[in-house]
Design a protein around this motif. Structure first.
Motif, mmCIF file in Angstrom:
data_model
loop_
_atom_site.group_PDB
_atom_site.id
_atom_site.type_symbol
_atom_site.label_atom_id
_atom_site.label_comp_id
_atom_site.label_asym_id
_atom_site.label_seq_id
_atom_site.Cartn_x
_atom_site.Cartn_y
_atom_site.Cartn_z
ATOM 1 N N LYS A 100 0.833 -1.200 0.000
ATOM 2 C CA LYS A 100 0.000 0.000 0.000
ATOM 3 C C LYS A 100 0.869 1.251 0.000
ATOM 4 N N GLY A 101 0.586 2.161 -0.904
ATOM 5 C CA GLY A 101 1.316 3.425 -0.959
ATOM 6 C C GLY A 101 2.463 3.435 -1.944
ATOM 7 N N TYR A 102 2.894 2.251 -2.410
ATOM 8 C CA TYR A 102 4.091 2.236 -3.265
ATOM 9 C C TYR A 102 3.818 2.863 -4.632
ATOM 10 N N LEU A 103 2.779 2.436 -5.314
ATOM 11 C CA LEU A 103 2.536 2.984 -6.651
ATOM 12 C C LEU A 103 2.156 4.465 -6.616
ATOM 13 N N PRO A 104 1.354 4.942 -5.650
ATOM 14 C CA PRO A 104 1.191 6.395 -5.539
ATOM 15 C C PRO A 104 2.522 7.115 -5.297
ATOM 16 N N GLY A 105 3.429 6.453 -4.556
ATOM 17 C CA GLY A 105 4.755 7.032 -4.350
ATOM 18 C C GLY A 105 5.556 7.102 -5.639
ATOM 19 N N VAL A 106 5.440 6.075 -6.471
ATOM 20 C CA VAL A 106 6.089 6.089 -7.784
ATOM 21 C C VAL A 106 5.518 7.217 -8.632
ATOM 22 N N ARG A 107 4.185 7.358 -8.608
ATOM 23 C CA ARG A 107 3.527 8.428 -9.343
ATOM 24 C C ARG A 107 4.062 9.802 -8.901
ATOM 25 N N ALA A 108 4.227 9.977 -7.600
ATOM 26 C CA ALA A 108 4.722 11.253 -7.063
ATOM 27 C C ALA A 108 6.154 11.516 -7.493
ATOM 28 N N LEU A 109 7.002 10.485 -7.489
ATOM 29 C CA LEU A 109 8.391 10.661 -7.937
ATOM 30 C C LEU A 109 8.449 11.017 -9.413
ATOM 31 N N CYS A 110 7.625 10.363 -10.216
ATOM 32 C CA CYS A 110 7.601 10.678 -11.646
ATOM 33 C C CYS A 110 7.157 12.125 -11.869
ATOM 34 N N ASP A 111 6.158 12.572 -11.124
ATOM 35 C CA ASP A 111 5.715 13.964 -11.230
ATOM 36 C C ASP A 111 6.824 14.923 -10.793
ATOM 37 N N LYS A 112 7.498 14.592 -9.717
ATOM 38 C CA LYS A 112 8.542 15.454 -9.175
ATOM 39 C C LYS A 112 9.685 15.669 -10.165
ATOM 40 N N TYR A 113 10.031 14.615 -10.907
ATOM 41 C CA TYR A 113 11.210 14.682 -11.784
ATOM 42 C C TYR A 113 10.859 14.704 -13.271
ATOM 43 N N GLY A 114 9.591 14.872 -13.606
ATOM 44 C CA GLY A 114 9.201 14.985 -15.003
ATOM 45 C C GLY A 114 9.374 13.707 -15.795
ATOM 46 N N ILE A 115 9.155 12.571 -15.153
ATOM 47 C CA ILE A 115 9.334 11.258 -15.774
ATOM 48 C C ILE A 115 7.971 10.684 -16.134
ATOM 49 N N VAL A 116 7.867 10.064 -17.306
ATOM 50 C CA VAL A 116 6.621 9.434 -17.733
ATOM 51 C C VAL A 116 6.466 8.087 -17.021
ATOM 52 N N TYR A 117 5.330 7.879 -16.386
ATOM 53 C CA TYR A 117 5.033 6.629 -15.676
ATOM 54 C C TYR A 117 4.226 5.724 -16.607
ATOM 55 N N ILE A 118 4.828 4.590 -16.993
ATOM 56 C CA ILE A 118 4.173 3.611 -17.855
ATOM 57 C C ILE A 118 3.780 2.407 -17.004
ATOM 58 N N ALA A 119 2.507 2.077 -16.988
ATOM 59 C CA ALA A 119 2.038 0.873 -16.301
ATOM 60 C C ALA A 119 1.901 -0.251 -17.318
ATOM 61 N N ASP A 120 2.634 -1.332 -17.118
ATOM 62 C CA ASP A 120 2.514 -2.516 -17.965
ATOM 63 C C ASP A 120 1.380 -3.364 -17.423
ATOM 64 N N GLU A 121 0.250 -3.332 -18.132
ATOM 65 C CA GLU A 121 -0.930 -4.106 -17.732
ATOM 66 C C GLU A 121 -1.242 -5.191 -18.759
ATOM 67 N N VAL A 122 -0.211 -5.613 -19.492
ATOM 68 C CA VAL A 122 -0.406 -6.635 -20.516
ATOM 69 C C VAL A 122 -0.989 -7.903 -19.908
ATOM 70 N N MET A 123 -0.484 -8.311 -18.748
ATOM 71 C CA MET A 123 -0.949 -9.537 -18.116
ATOM 72 C C MET A 123 -2.090 -9.297 -17.134
ATOM 73 N N VAL A 124 -2.084 -8.175 -16.441
ATOM 74 C CA VAL A 124 -3.042 -7.977 -15.353
ATOM 75 C C VAL A 124 -4.217 -7.082 -15.715
ATOM 76 N N GLY A 125 -4.215 -6.505 -16.928
ATOM 77 C CA GLY A 125 -5.351 -5.707 -17.361
ATOM 78 C C GLY A 125 -6.540 -6.568 -17.735
ATOM 79 N N PHE A 126 -7.689 -5.941 -17.888
ATOM 80 C CA PHE A 126 -8.928 -6.593 -18.320
ATOM 81 C C PHE A 126 -9.352 -7.709 -17.375
ATOM 82 N N GLY A 127 -9.400 -7.342 -16.081
ATOM 83 C CA GLY A 127 -10.108 -8.152 -15.110
ATOM 84 C C GLY A 127 -9.310 -9.136 -14.297
ATOM 85 N N ARG A 128 -8.065 -9.382 -14.626
ATOM 86 C CA ARG A 128 -7.312 -10.445 -13.970
ATOM 87 C C ARG A 128 -7.259 -10.270 -12.448
#
Length: 431
Positions: free
Chosen positions: A216-244
């Motif tokens: 809990k809190g890790y991915l929002p923390g990643v989002r915040a770091l990406c915002d802080k440093y101007g980095i694009v956050y890409i979520a790989d949902e190839v396996m876990v997207g669409f209901g898994r």
């Protein structure tokens, strides 16, 4: 005589592949008439199972109307699938879908987009990850399949993601693991030069490499770091997207909105190859007045998009998300936790929805894995024996390293789910 199939990831003369002739729902049948309960959804893509009549009918209807059209033309089936995906995407930041033929090409194009958008080159990805087998995707991959293929992209950097059971940060709790993993990530961003990093890509829930659910809190923390440093956050949902994991996109479990989301597999259960990148409005507008330098001959193929459109209707009418959450929490979780209590060979169980891992150990105190990392030959014998027992008893398992995964089609009946878990437990008892 020559003229044979060359199989991926395999030593050709050591293979004796099972010939599959048909499938239905959560089972498939080989040429000898033996049926297997598909506990791996093939390669974790058959979310709506084998031979779903509505997906098949959607393909037939599309074939009767228009079998193919190149991506520069407008097509109503493609447009409708893009609309449905954007409507289902988490939050309000998304506007466009770039279609690909699968997950690896989705990774390649997401990275290309991030580099063009930021003007930077480096991309960060985690160890214990898989992002595809094309050049940049395989370099981003953080496991042994990368080794024989590198280097292909000198701009790739790897970092340690959270893994509470085998913490690389000597953490004693999930909250500590979250805090220390984020501190490690920020230090690496700083030391690599934040203004040289275009993107960070992560599997929302790590798939093949362990079903690692972030604390809990890790991915929002990643989002915040990406915002802080101007980095694009890409979520790989190839396996876990669409209901898994019990939500349409796994990031919904963690209250976070990435900039780009890659998908494939479950978008149409792999009935026809299809993948893509969900793009934020901010990134997509980069190419409002200049061309995007990328494309694929079969991008958004109508025969792939048609079962994708029907997938959304099936999900709603058959309440796929609700039943996935229910079966995961009411059936799978308590059964795996009971197995952990009963069998000392189990060190950890973890997962969400219908996506779980059972991690086997030699010793619970030391947490020494049942088989060593990247085990081959005799060293892998215990896990090979587990898999062989399952197959002999009519369950096709998903096994990797010292783990067995539970990833059946989301349409599996409760009876079949319990039957598969029974066979898993019997196989564990043999260990």
């Amino acid at each position: 005589m020559d003229g044979k199939v060359f199989y991926s990831w395999s030593a050709q003369e050591q293979l004796n592949p099972v010939e599959v002739v048909t499938g239905e729902g959560a089972t498939f049948t080989d040429a000898q008439g033996k049926s297997y309960l598909d506990f791996s959804s093939q390669l974790v893509y058959l979310n709506l199972g084998h031979q779903h009549p509505r997906l098949i009918q959607a393909i037939k209807d599309q074939a009767d109307t228009l079998t193919t059209i190149q991506p520069a033309f407008k097509n109503s089936t493609r447009d409708e699938l893009a609309r449905l995906i954007i409507e289902a995407a988490p939050g309000e930041r998304y506007s466009s879908v770039f279609f690909t033929n699968g997950g690896a090409e989705a990774t390649e194009n997401a990275v290309r987009m991030a580099r063009a958008y930021t003007g930077r080159r480096k991309v960060m990805s985690a160890y214990r990850s898989y992002h595809g087998a094309t050049p940049t995707a395989i370099d981003l991959t953080g496991e042994p399949r990368r080794w024989k293929n590198e280097p292909t992209d000198a701009g790739v950097l790897h970092f340690f993601g959270p893994y509470a059971y085998r913490s690389p940060f000597w953490s004693s709790s999930e909250s500590e693991e979250c805090e220390r993993a984020l501190a490690h990530l920020e230090q690496q961003i700083i030391l690599e030069g934040a203004d040289t990093i275009a993107a960070l890509i992560m599997e929302t829930v790590v798939g093949t490499n362990g079903v690692l659910v972030p604390p809990k809190g890790y991915l929002p923390g990643v989002r915040a770091l990406c915002d802080k440093y101007g980095i694009v956050y890409i979520a790989d949902e190839v396996m876990v997207g669409f209901g898994r994991t019990g939500t349409m996109f796994a990031v919904e479990n963690f209250d976070v909105e990435p900039d780009l989301i890659t998908f494939a597999k479950g978008v149409n259960s792999g009935y026809v190859p299809l993948g893509g990148v969900i793009m934020s409005r901010e990134i997509a507008k980069t190419w409002d007045e200049i061309p995007y330098h990328g494309g694929l001959t079969y991008s958004g193929h109508p025969m792939g998009c048609a079962p994708g459109v029907e997938t959304f209707a099936v999900f709603e009418e058959e309440k796929i998300l609700e039943r996935t959450r229910d079966l995961g929490e009411r059936v799978v979780r308590p059964r795996l936790e009971a197995m952990k209590e009963k069998y000392k060979v189990i060190g950890d169980v973890r997962g969400l929805g219908l996506f779980w891992a059972i991690e086997f150990v030699k010793d619970r105190e030391t947490r020494e894995p049942l088989v060593p990392f990247n085990a081959k030959g005799d060293a892998a014998a215990p896990m090979n024996a587990f898999a062989a027992y399952c197959k002999e008893n009519g369950v096709w398992p998903m096994v990797n390293a010292n783990r067995a995964h539970v990833a059946p089609p989301l349409i599996i009946t409760e009876e079949d789910l319990n039957r598969g878990l029974d066979v898993y437990e019997q196989a564990i008892a043999q260990l």
